[in-house]
Design a protein around this motif. Sequence first.
Motif, short mmCIF file in Angstrom:
data_model
loop_
_atom_site.label_atom_id
_atom_site.label_comp_id
_atom_site.label_asym_id
_atom_site.label_seq_id
_atom_site.Cartn_x
_atom_site.Cartn_y
_atom_site.Cartn_z
N GLU A 4 145.65 60.10 -1.60
CA GLU A 4 145.10 59.03 -2.41
C GLU A 4 143.60 59.21 -2.64
O GLU A 4 142.89 59.73 -1.80
N PHE A 5 143.16 58.74 -3.80
CA PHE A 5 141.74 58.66 -4.13
C PHE A 5 141.56 57.52 -5.12
O PHE A 5 142.53 57.06 -5.72
N CYS A 6 140.34 57.04 -5.25
CA CYS A 6 140.07 55.90 -6.12
C CYS A 6 139.21 56.31 -7.31
O CYS A 6 138.29 57.12 -7.16
N VAL A 7 139.52 55.73 -8.44
CA VAL A 7 138.69 55.90 -9.64
C VAL A 7 138.03 54.55 -9.86
O VAL A 7 138.69 53.56 -10.21
N LEU A 8 136.73 54.50 -9.63
CA LEU A 8 135.97 53.27 -9.70
C LEU A 8 135.54 52.97 -11.14
O LEU A 8 135.50 53.88 -11.98
N ALA A 9 135.19 51.74 -11.39
CA ALA A 9 134.61 51.34 -12.67
C ALA A 9 133.17 51.87 -12.73
O ALA A 9 132.55 52.10 -11.69
N PRO A 10 132.64 52.09 -13.94
CA PRO A 10 131.24 52.52 -14.04
C PRO A 10 130.30 51.50 -13.40
O PRO A 10 130.61 50.31 -13.36
N ASP B 156 133.72 56.41 -17.89
CA ASP B 156 134.79 55.67 -18.57
C ASP B 156 136.04 55.71 -17.67
O ASP B 156 136.75 56.72 -17.65
N GLN B 157 136.27 54.64 -16.93
CA GLN B 157 137.36 54.60 -15.97
C GLN B 157 138.72 54.84 -16.62
O GLN B 157 139.52 55.65 -16.15
N GLU B 158 138.99 54.15 -17.70
CA GLU B 158 140.30 54.26 -18.35
C GLU B 158 140.56 55.68 -18.83
O GLU B 158 141.65 56.24 -18.62
N ALA B 159 139.57 56.30 -19.46
CA ALA B 159 139.73 57.67 -19.96
C ALA B 159 139.91 58.65 -18.80
O ALA B 159 140.70 59.60 -18.89
N GLU B 160 139.17 58.44 -17.71
CA GLU B 160 139.28 59.35 -16.57
C GLU B 160 140.65 59.21 -15.89
O GLU B 160 141.25 60.22 -15.51
N VAL B 161 141.14 58.00 -15.75
CA VAL B 161 142.48 57.82 -15.17
C VAL B 161 143.51 58.53 -16.04
O VAL B 161 144.38 59.24 -15.54
N GLU B 162 143.39 58.37 -17.34
CA GLU B 162 144.32 59.03 -18.26
C GLU B 162 144.24 60.55 -18.12
O GLU B 162 145.26 61.25 -18.09
N ARG B 163 143.04 61.09 -18.02
CA ARG B 163 142.86 62.54 -17.87
C ARG B 163 143.47 63.03 -16.57
O ARG B 163 144.21 64.02 -16.55
N GLY C 297 138.97 46.22 -8.92
CA GLY C 297 138.30 46.86 -10.05
C GLY C 297 138.39 48.37 -10.05
O GLY C 297 137.71 49.03 -10.82
N TRP C 298 139.19 48.93 -9.17
CA TRP C 298 139.36 50.38 -9.14
C TRP C 298 140.84 50.71 -9.25
O TRP C 298 141.70 49.86 -9.09
N VAL C 299 141.11 51.98 -9.56
CA VAL C 299 142.48 52.45 -9.70
C VAL C 299 142.75 53.46 -8.59
O VAL C 299 141.95 54.37 -8.38
N VAL C 300 143.84 53.27 -7.88
CA VAL C 300 144.21 54.21 -6.83
C VAL C 300 145.23 55.20 -7.41
O VAL C 300 146.24 54.81 -7.97
#
Length: 118
Positions: free
Chosen positions: A108-114, A73-80, A97-100
Amino acid sequence: MPSRWEQVVVDAEDPPRLARWWAEALGYVIVTETPGEAEIRRRRDELPGILFNLGTDPKVGKNRLHLDLRPDDQEAEVERLVGMGARPVDIGQGDVGWVVLADPEGNEFCVLAPRSST
């Protein structure tokens, strides 16, 4: 015979603090910790690891190497991760489609979509 990947080394202002942050972010364990370096791994006996080494040079510009994380869950992981001290950064990625994010020391690191289930 090819080489084996042992670890990624990250220069850090405070290696133990940054290692603890990444260990929590990834669900890893701290394998070694001294004031000048700390290593984390998925499991104590599993390589590769991430070694945080004392680095005195300030970080300048965008990382040339970074980690990509792929949560369920990208959104939940970014929030965490933001709740743990990461911050969103713009490195010129545009609409993707990813969040830096950047860790507490600015790496920097990226949080990818599932991955799609197709």
